[in-house]
Scaffold this active site. Structure first.
Site, PDB file in Angstrom:
ATOM      1  N   GLY A 118       8.536 -30.877 -12.678  1.00  0.00           N
ATOM      2  CA  GLY A 118       9.779 -31.263 -12.017  1.00  0.00           C
ATOM      3  C   GLY A 118      10.808 -30.152 -11.955  1.00  0.00           C
ATOM      4  O   GLY A 118      12.002 -30.398 -12.135  1.00  0.00           O
ATOM      5  N   SER A 119      10.366 -28.924 -11.658  1.00  0.00           N
ATOM      6  CA  SER A 119      11.302 -27.796 -11.659  1.00  0.00           C
ATOM      7  C   SER A 119      12.385 -27.952 -10.587  1.00  0.00           C
ATOM      8  O   SER A 119      13.542 -27.589 -10.824  1.00  0.00           O
ATOM      9  CB  SER A 119      10.560 -26.476 -11.482  1.00  0.00           C
ATOM     10  N   SER A 120      12.044 -28.499  -9.430  1.00  0.00           N
ATOM     11  CA  SER A 120      13.047 -28.648  -8.368  1.00  0.00           C
ATOM     12  C   SER A 120      14.148 -29.617  -8.798  1.00  0.00           C
ATOM     13  O   SER A 120      15.337 -29.337  -8.640  1.00  0.00           O
ATOM     14  CB  SER A 120      12.416 -29.190  -7.082  1.00  0.00           C
ATOM     15  N   ALA A 122      14.897 -30.489 -11.891  1.00  0.00           N
ATOM     16  CA  ALA A 122      15.638 -29.962 -13.048  1.00  0.00           C
ATOM     17  C   ALA A 122      16.654 -28.909 -12.599  1.00  0.00           C
ATOM     18  O   ALA A 122      17.774 -28.857 -13.110  1.00  0.00           O
ATOM     19  CB  ALA A 122      14.666 -29.399 -14.077  1.00  0.00           C
ATOM     20  N   ASP A 163      12.125 -38.209 -11.868  1.00  0.00           N
ATOM     21  CA  ASP A 163      12.207 -36.863 -12.459  1.00  0.00           C
ATOM     22  C   ASP A 163      13.661 -36.436 -12.646  1.00  0.00           C
ATOM     23  O   ASP A 163      14.018 -35.783 -13.630  1.00  0.00           O
ATOM     24  CB  ASP A 163      11.436 -35.850 -11.601  1.00  0.00           C
TER      25      ASP A 163
END
Ligand code: PMV
Length: 332
Positions: A118-120, A122, A163
């Site tokens: 879930g980098s986007s 976060a 997320d």
């Protein structure tokens, strides 16, 4: 007014309920100790600057008046639209100073953007939290959720927001779209083992594939969503009572339904079966499916055997700690 702030937000792993959550059923998600960090600086010139080397963005800049306009590179989208949405939502004099004074954002990640942690989401959450603090807007978590989720939907058009919730609230959450229920489940760090099978298939593509199935066989698929919803209710109780054995069984049920939805993926399935054969309480894919991560829940004395099983099925074990804290200020 401060001129610089650093915040961090955790990645996430879906425990149960993916896909069905998009259609109103509950899911359970846990925050993991692989964090995204953002440094936000007020720079005194009216430009938006972004350094996000993990997603190949270096030296990216544009006038503040151009925010959200033109062709935005993939790696810059979430942060740029987050800034735009935050500014549009606020009208205090401090916020106006950012319009005039510009902002530089630097993001770094403890995890590869290839893992579906879930980098986007976060980085979106970090951006909005940092702007909220540095401007004194001091939005509460629900307001940060609403703005962050709007940002994700503006870009992706689809997604349940689980997320985003994990990045903000942390811990282990029982979640219903669109943030209708975000309930923190008081529990311990779960004995989770994570295996990575290879680069993620685009989530929107997989959501659409499942949607096509649902159009063809509406009653069958609706029943599957209902069954997933029911097992998530039982899983909630298992999480709260730390009954990992039951939770593992429910994960196995959930995998069966995901297989019926067509998102299991051969390599993930091999890793899941290897984990179960090695003594896991249960194992399933985590996220949109086909590739990316699987998770297994295992007793302590089986941990190494389960890891070995996942590796021999061709997976890469990723060491994580689950149930960690949500977005927070590091310094600034
Ligand atoms: O693969 P991920 O981490 O993007 O998870 C997708 C989970 C879905 O339920 C399929 C979509 C969503 O946004 O809930």
């Amino acid at each position: 007014m401060k001129t610089s702030i650093t915040v961090s937000a955790p990645g996430k792993l879906m425990l149960l309920g993916e896909h069905a959550v998009v259609y109103g059923r509950p899911c359970i998600v846990t925050a993991v100790n692989q964090r995204m960090k953002a440094i936000v600086e007020l720079i005194g010139e009216p430009t938006f600057q972004l350094e996000a080397p993990d997603v190949n963005i270096t030296g990216y800049q544009k006038p503040m008046s151009e925010l959200g306009k033109g062709d935005i590179p993939k790696g810059a989208k979430f942060v740029e639209i987050a800034v735009k949405n935050f500014l549009a939502s606020q009208s205090t004099s401090e916020v106006k100073k950012i319009h005039l004074g510009g902002v530089k954002i630097t993001t770094t990640s403890e995890f590869s953007s290839q893992f579906g942690f879930g980098s986007s989401s976060a980085s979106t959450v970090c951006t909005i939290k940092a702007l909220s603090e540095i401007t004194g807007a001091s939005l509460d978590n629900k307001a940060i959720f609403d703005l962050s989720y709007k940002t994700v939907l503006d870009i992706q058009g689809k997604g349940s927001g689980f997320d985003v919730a994990a990045a903000i609230f942390g811990g282990t959450l029982y979640y219903v779209i669109p943030g209708k229920i975000i309930e923190s489940l008081k529990t311990d760090s779960l004995p989770l083992i994570v295996g990575y099978s290879g680069i993620k298939t685009d989530t929107a593509i997989l959501i659409n594939q499942v949607l096509e199935k649902a159009k063809k066989y509406p009653e069958v698929i609706e029943n599957i969503y209902d069954s997933i919803g029911k097992l998530v209710e039982q899983a909630k109780k298992a999480v709260l009572s730390k009954n990992w054995q039951t939770l593992g069984k429910l994960m196995n049920f959930n995998e069966g339904y995901l297989s019926t939805l067509g998102v299991e993926g051969k390599k993930l399935a091999d890793m899941i079966y290897a984990a179960r054969d090695a003594g896991a309480y249960g194992a399933k894919l985590s996220g949109a499916g086909i590739r990316d991560c699987m998770i297994a829940l295992a007793p302590k004395n089986k941990t190494q055997a389960v890891k070995d099983g996942i590796t021999s099925a061709g997976g890469q074990v990723i060491d994580i700690k689950a149930n960690v804290e949500g977005v927070g200020i590091e310094y600034g």
